[in-house]
Design an enzyme around this catalytic site. Structure first.
Site, mmCIF file in Angstrom:
data_model
loop_
_atom_site.group_PDB
_atom_site.id
_atom_site.type_symbol
_atom_site.label_atom_id
_atom_site.label_comp_id
_atom_site.label_asym_id
_atom_site.label_seq_id
_atom_site.Cartn_x
_atom_site.Cartn_y
_atom_site.Cartn_z
ATOM 1 N N TYR A 139 21.021 11.720 -3.288
ATOM 2 C CA TYR A 139 21.885 12.862 -3.579
ATOM 3 C C TYR A 139 23.162 12.800 -2.748
ATOM 4 C CZ TYR A 139 23.560 17.698 -3.691
ATOM 5 O OH TYR A 139 24.344 18.794 -3.820
ATOM 6 N N ARG A 169 0.840 -1.207 0.000
ATOM 7 C CA ARG A 169 0.000 0.000 0.000
ATOM 8 C C ARG A 169 0.872 1.254 0.000
ATOM 9 N NH1 ARG A 169 -5.133 2.075 1.353
ATOM 10 N NH2 ARG A 169 -5.151 3.641 3.019
#
Length: 305
Positions: free
Chosen positions: A298, A254
Protein backbone atom coordinates in the site's frame (compact mmCIF):
# COMPACT_ATOMS: atom_id res chain seq x y z
CA UNK A 1 -19.47 -21.56 31.71
CA UNK A 2 -20.47 -19.81 34.91
CA UNK A 3 -23.44 -17.44 35.05
CA UNK A 4 -22.35 -13.97 33.96
CA UNK A 5 -21.74 -11.38 36.66
CA UNK A 6 -20.19 -7.93 36.50
CA UNK A 7 -16.65 -8.46 35.17
CA UNK A 8 -15.33 -5.81 37.53
CA UNK A 9 -16.21 -8.12 40.41
CA UNK A 10 -14.04 -10.85 38.91
CA UNK A 11 -11.14 -8.45 38.49
CA UNK A 12 -11.45 -7.01 42.01
CA UNK A 13 -11.59 -10.51 43.51
CA UNK A 14 -8.49 -11.46 41.51
CA UNK A 15 -6.62 -8.35 42.66
CA UNK A 16 -7.54 -9.09 46.27
CA UNK A 17 -6.30 -12.66 45.82
CA UNK A 18 -2.95 -11.36 44.54
CA UNK A 19 -2.73 -8.94 47.43
CA UNK A 20 -3.54 -11.36 50.25
CA UNK A 21 -2.38 -14.73 48.89
CA UNK A 22 0.51 -13.78 46.62
CA UNK A 23 1.62 -10.65 48.49
CA UNK A 24 2.08 -8.62 45.33
CA UNK A 25 3.14 -4.99 45.63
CA UNK A 26 0.65 -2.20 45.05
CA UNK A 27 2.44 -1.13 41.87
CA UNK A 28 2.17 -4.67 40.54
CA UNK A 29 -1.52 -4.81 41.44
CA UNK A 30 -2.12 -1.55 39.60
CA UNK A 31 -0.42 -2.98 36.49
CA UNK A 32 -2.50 -6.19 36.64
CA UNK A 33 -5.71 -4.22 37.03
CA UNK A 34 -4.83 -1.92 34.14
CA UNK A 35 -3.95 -4.86 31.86
CA UNK A 36 -7.22 -6.64 32.61
CA UNK A 37 -9.26 -3.46 32.16
CA UNK A 38 -7.67 -2.92 28.73
CA UNK A 39 -8.42 -6.48 27.70
CA UNK A 40 -12.00 -6.16 28.96
CA UNK A 41 -12.50 -3.07 26.80
CA UNK A 42 -11.02 -4.88 23.78
CA UNK A 43 -13.46 -7.79 24.18
CA UNK A 44 -16.43 -5.50 24.55
CA UNK A 45 -15.53 -3.39 21.52
CA UNK A 46 -14.50 -6.20 19.17
CA UNK A 47 -16.82 -9.07 20.07
CA UNK A 48 -19.25 -7.81 22.71
CA UNK A 49 -18.04 -10.51 25.08
CA UNK A 50 -17.48 -10.44 28.84
CA UNK A 51 -14.18 -11.72 30.20
CA UNK A 52 -15.59 -15.11 31.13
CA UNK A 53 -16.65 -15.74 27.51
CA UNK A 54 -13.17 -15.28 26.02
CA UNK A 55 -11.98 -17.97 23.60
CA UNK A 56 -8.63 -18.84 22.00
CA UNK A 57 -9.44 -16.77 18.90
CA UNK A 58 -10.08 -13.69 21.07
CA UNK A 59 -6.70 -14.11 22.73
CA UNK A 60 -4.96 -14.30 19.34
CA UNK A 61 -6.87 -11.26 18.08
CA UNK A 62 -5.88 -9.26 21.16
CA UNK A 63 -2.16 -9.97 20.84
CA UNK A 64 -2.32 -9.17 17.13
CA UNK A 65 -4.02 -5.88 18.00
CA UNK A 66 -1.23 -5.03 20.45
CA UNK A 67 1.37 -5.74 17.78
CA UNK A 68 -0.51 -3.59 15.28
CA UNK A 69 -0.42 -0.78 17.84
CA UNK A 70 3.39 -1.21 17.91
CA UNK A 71 3.43 -2.09 21.59
CA UNK A 72 6.85 -3.22 22.74
CA UNK A 73 7.47 -6.92 23.23
CA UNK A 74 8.00 -6.28 26.95
CA UNK A 75 4.55 -4.66 27.20
CA UNK A 76 2.90 -7.46 25.24
CA UNK A 77 4.61 -10.10 27.37
CA UNK A 78 3.48 -8.41 30.58
CA UNK A 79 -0.13 -8.21 29.39
CA UNK A 80 -0.12 -11.86 28.29
CA UNK A 81 1.24 -12.93 31.67
CA UNK A 82 -1.31 -10.84 33.56
CA UNK A 83 -4.29 -12.15 31.62
CA UNK A 84 -3.07 -15.76 31.64
CA UNK A 85 -2.76 -15.65 35.43
CA UNK A 86 -6.25 -14.14 35.69
CA UNK A 87 -7.78 -17.07 33.79
CA UNK A 88 -5.83 -19.55 35.89
CA UNK A 89 -7.35 -17.86 38.93
CA UNK A 90 -10.86 -18.13 37.44
CA UNK A 91 -10.33 -21.82 36.71
CA UNK A 92 -9.09 -22.38 40.26
CA UNK A 93 -12.27 -20.75 41.56
CA UNK A 94 -14.37 -22.89 39.22
CA UNK A 95 -15.51 -19.74 37.41
CA UNK A 96 -14.12 -20.64 33.99
CA UNK A 97 -14.64 -24.14 32.59
CA UNK A 98 -12.77 -23.98 29.27
CA UNK A 99 -8.99 -24.27 28.82
CA UNK A 100 -7.12 -21.05 29.55
CA UNK A 101 -7.43 -19.05 26.29
CA UNK A 102 -3.88 -17.69 26.72
CA UNK A 103 -2.29 -21.06 27.48
CA UNK A 104 -0.82 -21.43 23.96
CA UNK A 105 0.36 -17.87 23.57
CA UNK A 106 3.95 -17.78 24.78
CA UNK A 107 6.00 -14.77 25.68
CA UNK A 108 9.10 -14.04 23.64
CA UNK A 109 12.51 -12.46 24.20
CA UNK A 110 12.60 -11.16 20.66
CA UNK A 111 11.13 -7.77 19.90
CA UNK A 112 9.50 -9.09 16.74
CA UNK A 113 9.46 -12.52 15.13
CA UNK A 114 10.61 -12.27 11.51
CA UNK A 115 8.75 -14.44 9.04
CA UNK A 116 10.48 -14.96 5.70
CA UNK A 117 8.32 -16.41 2.93
CA UNK A 118 8.22 -16.70 -0.84
CA UNK A 119 5.69 -15.00 -3.05
CA UNK A 120 3.34 -17.20 -5.05
CA UNK A 121 5.26 -16.17 -8.17
CA UNK A 122 8.54 -17.26 -6.61
CA UNK A 123 7.03 -20.62 -5.64
CA UNK A 124 5.79 -21.15 -9.21
CA UNK A 125 9.25 -20.35 -10.57
CA UNK A 126 10.85 -22.67 -8.01
CA UNK A 127 8.66 -25.62 -8.98
CA UNK A 128 9.44 -25.13 -12.67
CA UNK A 129 13.22 -25.24 -12.08
CA UNK A 130 13.93 -29.01 -11.65
CA UNK A 131 14.53 -30.81 -14.96
CA UNK A 132 13.18 -34.15 -16.17
CA UNK A 133 16.14 -36.21 -14.98
CA UNK A 134 15.78 -38.77 -12.19
CA UNK A 135 17.26 -36.24 -9.80
CA UNK A 136 14.96 -33.53 -11.11
CA UNK A 137 11.89 -35.70 -10.57
CA UNK A 138 12.98 -36.39 -7.00
CA UNK A 139 13.72 -32.75 -6.33
CA UNK A 140 10.41 -31.54 -7.73
CA UNK A 141 8.59 -34.09 -5.57
CA UNK A 142 10.56 -32.89 -2.54
CA UNK A 143 9.81 -29.21 -3.19
CA UNK A 144 6.13 -29.78 -3.94
CA UNK A 145 5.77 -31.97 -0.87
CA UNK A 146 7.39 -29.53 1.55
CA UNK A 147 5.50 -26.52 0.22
CA UNK A 148 2.24 -28.45 -0.25
CA UNK A 149 2.11 -29.85 3.28
CA UNK A 150 4.07 -27.40 5.42
CA UNK A 151 6.14 -30.34 6.64
CA UNK A 152 9.19 -29.77 8.82
CA UNK A 153 12.48 -31.02 7.43
CA UNK A 154 12.58 -33.81 10.06
CA UNK A 155 9.10 -34.95 9.04
CA UNK A 156 10.16 -34.88 5.40
CA UNK A 157 13.26 -37.06 5.72
CA UNK A 158 11.41 -39.54 7.97
CA UNK A 159 8.54 -39.93 5.50
CA UNK A 160 7.84 -43.49 4.34
CA UNK A 161 5.58 -44.64 1.54
CA UNK A 162 3.20 -46.21 4.03
CA UNK A 163 2.57 -42.69 5.39
CA UNK A 164 1.13 -41.55 2.06
CA UNK A 165 -2.42 -42.48 1.11
CA UNK A 166 -2.31 -42.13 -2.68
CA UNK A 167 -5.95 -43.11 -3.02
CA UNK A 168 -7.41 -40.61 -0.54
CA UNK A 169 -4.78 -37.90 -1.08
CA UNK A 170 -3.46 -37.36 2.43
CA UNK A 171 -0.23 -37.95 4.33
CA UNK A 172 0.56 -38.78 7.94
CA UNK A 173 3.52 -36.75 9.19
CA UNK A 174 5.68 -38.16 12.00
CA UNK A 175 7.95 -35.83 13.99
CA UNK A 176 10.01 -38.55 15.67
CA UNK A 177 8.62 -37.91 19.17
CA UNK A 178 5.55 -40.10 18.78
CA UNK A 179 3.37 -37.20 17.67
CA UNK A 180 1.72 -37.30 14.25
CA UNK A 181 -0.82 -35.37 12.23
CA UNK A 182 -2.75 -35.97 9.02
CA UNK A 183 -2.41 -33.37 6.26
CA UNK A 184 -4.12 -33.27 2.84
CA UNK A 185 -1.96 -33.73 -0.26
CA UNK A 186 -2.73 -31.32 -3.09
CA UNK A 187 -2.85 -32.35 -6.73
CA UNK A 188 0.56 -30.86 -7.59
CA UNK A 189 2.34 -32.65 -4.77
CA UNK A 190 0.51 -35.89 -5.50
CA UNK A 191 1.40 -35.80 -9.20
CA UNK A 192 5.05 -35.06 -8.44
CA UNK A 193 5.27 -37.86 -5.86
CA UNK A 194 3.70 -40.42 -8.21
CA UNK A 195 6.07 -39.53 -11.05
CA UNK A 196 9.03 -39.76 -8.69
CA UNK A 197 7.89 -43.11 -7.31
CA UNK A 198 7.13 -44.66 -10.70
CA UNK A 199 9.85 -43.15 -12.89
CA UNK A 200 12.83 -42.23 -10.72
CA UNK A 201 12.92 -44.13 -7.44
CA UNK A 202 14.22 -47.40 -8.88
CA UNK A 203 16.93 -45.58 -10.81
CA UNK A 204 18.13 -43.85 -7.64
CA UNK A 205 18.29 -47.14 -5.72
CA UNK A 206 20.21 -48.67 -8.62
CA UNK A 207 18.15 -51.85 -8.75
CA UNK A 208 15.07 -50.60 -10.59
CA UNK A 209 12.71 -51.88 -7.93
CA UNK A 210 9.36 -50.45 -6.96
CA UNK A 211 9.48 -49.05 -3.42
CA UNK A 212 7.77 -50.95 -0.63
CA UNK A 213 5.56 -49.44 2.08
CA UNK A 214 8.46 -49.46 4.55
CA UNK A 215 10.88 -47.61 2.27
CA UNK A 216 11.70 -43.98 3.00
CA UNK A 217 10.40 -41.69 0.28
CA UNK A 218 13.26 -39.28 -0.29
CA UNK A 219 16.60 -40.96 -0.97
CA UNK A 220 20.03 -39.98 -2.26
CA UNK A 221 22.02 -41.53 -5.09
CA UNK A 222 23.21 -44.33 -2.80
CA UNK A 223 19.64 -45.36 -2.13
CA UNK A 224 19.88 -44.18 1.48
CA UNK A 225 17.58 -41.82 3.33
CA UNK A 226 18.11 -38.20 2.37
CA UNK A 227 19.59 -36.34 5.32
CA UNK A 228 18.59 -32.96 6.70
CA UNK A 229 21.83 -31.58 5.29
CA UNK A 230 20.97 -33.11 1.94
CA UNK A 231 17.62 -31.33 1.90
CA UNK A 232 19.30 -28.02 2.73
CA UNK A 233 21.76 -28.52 -0.14
CA UNK A 234 18.95 -29.21 -2.61
CA UNK A 235 17.00 -26.15 -1.51
CA UNK A 236 20.08 -23.92 -1.81
CA UNK A 237 20.70 -25.26 -5.32
CA UNK A 238 17.24 -24.31 -6.55
CA UNK A 239 17.14 -21.14 -4.49
CA UNK A 240 20.24 -20.03 -6.32
CA UNK A 241 18.54 -20.76 -9.64
CA UNK A 242 15.69 -18.36 -8.87
CA UNK A 243 17.85 -15.71 -7.17
CA UNK A 244 16.86 -16.59 -3.61
CA UNK A 245 19.77 -18.73 -2.41
CA UNK A 246 20.32 -16.93 0.91
CA UNK A 247 16.62 -17.06 1.80
CA UNK A 248 15.95 -20.63 0.69
CA UNK A 249 15.64 -22.93 3.71
CA UNK A 250 13.17 -25.63 4.82
CA UNK A 251 11.60 -23.04 7.11
CA UNK A 252 10.85 -20.62 4.27
CA UNK A 253 8.83 -23.29 2.46
CA UNK A 254 6.91 -24.03 5.65
CA UNK A 255 6.33 -20.32 6.21
CA UNK A 256 5.16 -19.90 2.62
CA UNK A 257 2.66 -22.72 3.09
CA UNK A 258 1.24 -20.93 6.13
CA UNK A 259 1.17 -17.39 4.79
CA UNK A 260 -0.37 -18.35 1.44
CA UNK A 261 -3.17 -20.25 3.19
CA UNK A 262 -3.94 -17.23 5.36
CA UNK A 263 -3.74 -14.87 2.39
CA UNK A 264 -6.40 -16.94 0.66
CA UNK A 265 -8.84 -16.88 3.56
CA UNK A 266 -7.67 -19.76 5.73
CA UNK A 267 -8.25 -19.50 9.47
CA UNK A 268 -5.63 -19.72 12.19
CA UNK A 269 -7.12 -22.72 13.99
CA UNK A 270 -7.11 -24.85 10.84
CA UNK A 271 -3.56 -23.75 10.11
CA UNK A 272 -2.54 -24.82 13.61
CA UNK A 273 -3.96 -28.30 12.96
CA UNK A 274 -2.22 -28.55 9.58
CA UNK A 275 1.18 -27.38 10.83
CA UNK A 276 1.17 -28.92 14.29
CA UNK A 277 2.34 -25.90 16.29
CA UNK A 278 1.24 -25.42 19.91
CA UNK A 279 2.42 -21.86 20.45
CA UNK A 280 -0.27 -19.58 19.00
CA UNK A 281 2.34 -16.80 18.88
CA UNK A 282 3.60 -18.61 15.77
CA UNK A 283 0.21 -18.13 14.12
CA UNK A 284 0.15 -14.50 15.21
CA UNK A 285 3.53 -14.02 13.53
CA UNK A 286 2.12 -15.37 10.25
CA UNK A 287 -0.84 -13.00 10.48
CA UNK A 288 1.50 -10.12 11.27
CA UNK A 289 3.63 -10.97 8.24
CA UNK A 290 0.58 -10.70 5.99
CA UNK A 291 -0.35 -7.31 7.41
CA UNK A 292 3.21 -6.02 7.13
CA UNK A 293 3.37 -7.10 3.46
CA UNK A 294 -0.03 -5.54 2.69
CA UNK A 295 0.97 -2.29 4.37
CA UNK A 296 4.27 -2.22 2.48
CA UNK A 297 2.51 -2.70 -0.88
CA UNK A 298 0.00 0.00 0.00
CA UNK A 299 2.71 2.47 0.99
CA UNK A 300 4.64 1.84 -2.22
CA UNK A 301 1.73 1.91 -4.65
CA UNK A 302 -1.15 4.05 -3.41
CA UNK A 303 -0.90 7.69 -4.60
CA UNK A 304 -2.11 9.02 -1.26
CA UNK A 305 -0.34 6.61 1.06
Amino acid sequence: MAVHVDCSERIEAFIEYLRTEKHKSENTLIAYKRDLASFEIFLEEHSSKPLESCRDSDAVAYVLELENENKSKATINRKISSIRLFYEYLKGQDLYKDPNPFRKIHTSRNDRRQVEFLTVEEVTKLMETPDESFKGLRDRALLEFMYGTGARVTETVRLKFRDINFRMNFVTLQDGTGESRIVPLGSYAMKALLRYRDEAYGALTGDGRTPSADDVVFINFRGSMLTRQGVWKILKEYGDAIGAKERMTPVILRNSFAVHILQNGGDLRTLQDLMGFDDMSVGIAYLSAIRVRVKDVYNRTHPRA
